[in-house]
Design a protein around this motif. Structure first.
Motif, mmCIF file in Angstrom:
data_model
loop_
_atom_site.group_PDB
_atom_site.id
_atom_site.type_symbol
_atom_site.label_atom_id
_atom_site.label_comp_id
_atom_site.label_asym_id
_atom_site.label_seq_id
_atom_site.Cartn_x
_atom_site.Cartn_y
_atom_site.Cartn_z
ATOM 1 N N PRO A 1 38.882 19.122 34.325
ATOM 2 C CA PRO A 1 39.107 20.254 35.275
ATOM 3 C C PRO A 1 38.321 21.658 34.562
ATOM 4 C CG PRO A 1 40.912 19.883 33.426
ATOM 5 C CD PRO A 1 39.737 18.569 33.468
ATOM 6 N N ILE A 2 38.168 22.669 35.650
ATOM 7 C CA ILE A 2 37.444 23.858 35.336
ATOM 8 C C ILE A 2 38.376 24.907 35.543
ATOM 9 C CG2 ILE A 2 35.011 22.975 35.649
ATOM 10 C CD1 ILE A 2 35.259 24.591 38.182
ATOM 11 N N LYS A 3 38.291 26.063 34.770
ATOM 12 C CA LYS A 3 39.184 26.972 34.959
ATOM 13 C C LYS A 3 38.275 28.490 34.727
ATOM 14 C CE LYS A 3 43.115 29.364 35.315
ATOM 15 N NZ LYS A 3 43.522 29.581 36.560
ATOM 16 N N PHE A 4 38.242 29.377 35.435
ATOM 17 C CA PHE A 4 37.535 30.669 35.175
ATOM 18 C C PHE A 4 38.655 31.515 34.695
ATOM 19 C CE2 PHE A 4 34.914 28.924 38.357
ATOM 20 C CZ PHE A 4 33.676 28.658 37.906
ATOM 21 N N LYS A 5 38.147 32.300 33.666
ATOM 22 C CA LYS A 5 38.909 33.242 32.664
ATOM 23 C C LYS A 5 37.995 34.525 32.961
ATOM 24 C CE LYS A 5 40.784 34.495 28.441
ATOM 25 N NZ LYS A 5 40.640 34.112 26.930
ATOM 26 N N ILE A 6 38.324 35.457 34.069
ATOM 27 C CA ILE A 6 37.519 36.819 34.342
ATOM 28 C C ILE A 6 37.843 37.693 33.299
ATOM 29 C CG2 ILE A 6 37.532 38.778 35.834
ATOM 30 C CD1 ILE A 6 38.512 36.904 38.168
ATOM 31 N N THR A 7 36.845 38.041 32.647
ATOM 32 C CA THR A 7 36.748 39.094 31.514
ATOM 33 C C THR A 7 36.336 40.699 31.918
ATOM 34 O OG1 THR A 7 34.599 38.414 30.788
ATOM 35 C CG2 THR A 7 36.431 37.364 29.811
ATOM 36 N N LYS A 8 35.700 40.697 32.874
ATOM 37 C CA LYS A 8 35.267 42.083 33.211
ATOM 38 C C LYS A 8 34.775 41.992 34.802
ATOM 39 C CE LYS A 8 31.486 45.338 32.192
ATOM 40 N NZ LYS A 8 30.326 45.539 31.167
ATOM 41 N N ILE A 9 35.179 43.120 35.464
ATOM 42 C CA ILE A 9 34.720 43.321 36.801
ATOM 43 C C ILE A 9 34.192 44.790 36.755
ATOM 44 C CG2 ILE A 9 35.406 43.530 39.206
ATOM 45 C CD1 ILE A 9 37.881 41.757 38.740
ATOM 46 N N GLN A 10 32.693 44.657 37.355
ATOM 47 C CA GLN A 10 31.935 45.849 37.367
ATOM 48 C C GLN A 10 31.643 46.220 38.733
ATOM 49 O OE1 GLN A 10 28.358 45.813 34.952
ATOM 50 N NE2 GLN A 10 27.894 47.952 35.743
ATOM 51 N N TYR A 11 32.270 47.258 39.486
ATOM 52 C CA TYR A 11 31.976 47.512 40.781
ATOM 53 C C TYR A 11 30.648 48.243 40.818
ATOM 54 C CZ TYR A 11 36.800 45.988 41.484
ATOM 55 O OH TYR A 11 38.056 45.005 41.436
ATOM 56 N N THR A 12 29.795 47.692 41.693
ATOM 57 C CA THR A 12 28.423 48.562 41.830
ATOM 58 C C THR A 12 28.645 49.489 42.928
ATOM 59 O OG1 THR A 12 27.524 46.672 42.911
ATOM 60 C CG2 THR A 12 26.890 47.009 40.714
ATOM 61 N N ASP A 13 29.392 49.180 43.825
ATOM 62 C CA ASP A 13 29.710 50.101 44.969
ATOM 63 C C ASP A 13 31.095 49.514 45.391
ATOM 64 O OD1 ASP A 13 28.951 48.114 46.925
ATOM 65 O OD2 ASP A 13 26.876 49.001 46.930
ATOM 66 N N GLU A 14 31.396 49.978 46.820
ATOM 67 C CA GLU A 14 32.923 49.573 47.427
ATOM 68 C C GLU A 14 32.746 48.220 47.845
ATOM 69 O OE1 GLU A 14 34.105 52.162 50.655
ATOM 70 O OE2 GLU A 14 34.267 54.004 48.966
ATOM 71 N N THR A 15 31.438 47.468 48.082
ATOM 72 C CA THR A 15 31.551 46.155 48.793
ATOM 73 C C THR A 15 30.687 45.302 47.538
ATOM 74 O OG1 THR A 15 29.417 46.799 49.913
ATOM 75 C CG2 THR A 15 31.746 47.038 51.107
#
Length: 160
Positions: A103-117
């Motif tokens: 099985p695979i699982k993603f663990k999100i560590t960081k979200i960096q928004y470059t703009d609204e979309t």
């Protein structure tokens, strides 16, 4: 008189529920996490079509056009038709996932928004016993784009 009071109470309750649902939108972070979860489930079930639906319109169209082009070349060479919508490719993808048997699982560590979309999402890929341990050390960044109020993966390196 009692009917008027009941009608007012019902009207206020209905308005309250409507306001709640209108304002209780999911955050971008929740939508991004849900997209990763959807991809995980599609990948683990060997469903390439569902995996492609997690990609942005541009990425999805790229893969479909590439598959159609490959099918055209093969058909002219006398080979069978081979495209991303074909049962053959879907079966090969499912077979590859089944062979992996992890099985695979993603663990999100960081979200960096470059703009609204647009966003760059750093995630750790966990598989097998790493899921239980909670860490693998394999990090990657996936570019994402917001389309029609939802987030999709722009980076196609997750599939292949």
């Amino acid at each position: 008189m009692l009917k008027k009071i009941i009608a007012c109470v019902v009207a206020v309750a209905v308005a309250g529920v409507g306001i709640y649902f209108a304002t209780a939108r999911k955050s971008d972070e929740d939508l991004i996490a849900e997209r990763f979860e959807t991809f995980e489930k599609a990948y683990m079930s060997g469903d390439i079509s569902a995996c492609l639906e997690c990609l942005s319109t541009n990425s999805r169209n790229y893969y479909k056009a590439l598959g159609d082009l490959g099918g055209s070349v093969n058909a002219k060479a006398g080979a069978f038709n081979f495209n991303f919508g074909s049962d053959t490719l879907s079966a090969l993808f499912a077979l590859g996932v089944a062979k992996q048997d992890s099985p695979i699982k993603f663990k999100i560590t960081k979200i960096q928004y470059t703009d609204e979309t647009h966003a760059k999402v750093t995630a750790e890929l966990l598989s097998g016993s790493d899921i239980e341990k909670g860490s693998s050390g394999d990090f990657g960044t996936v570019e994402m784009v917001k389309e029609n109020g939802d987030w999709y993966m722009e980076d196609d390196s997750l599939l292949f």
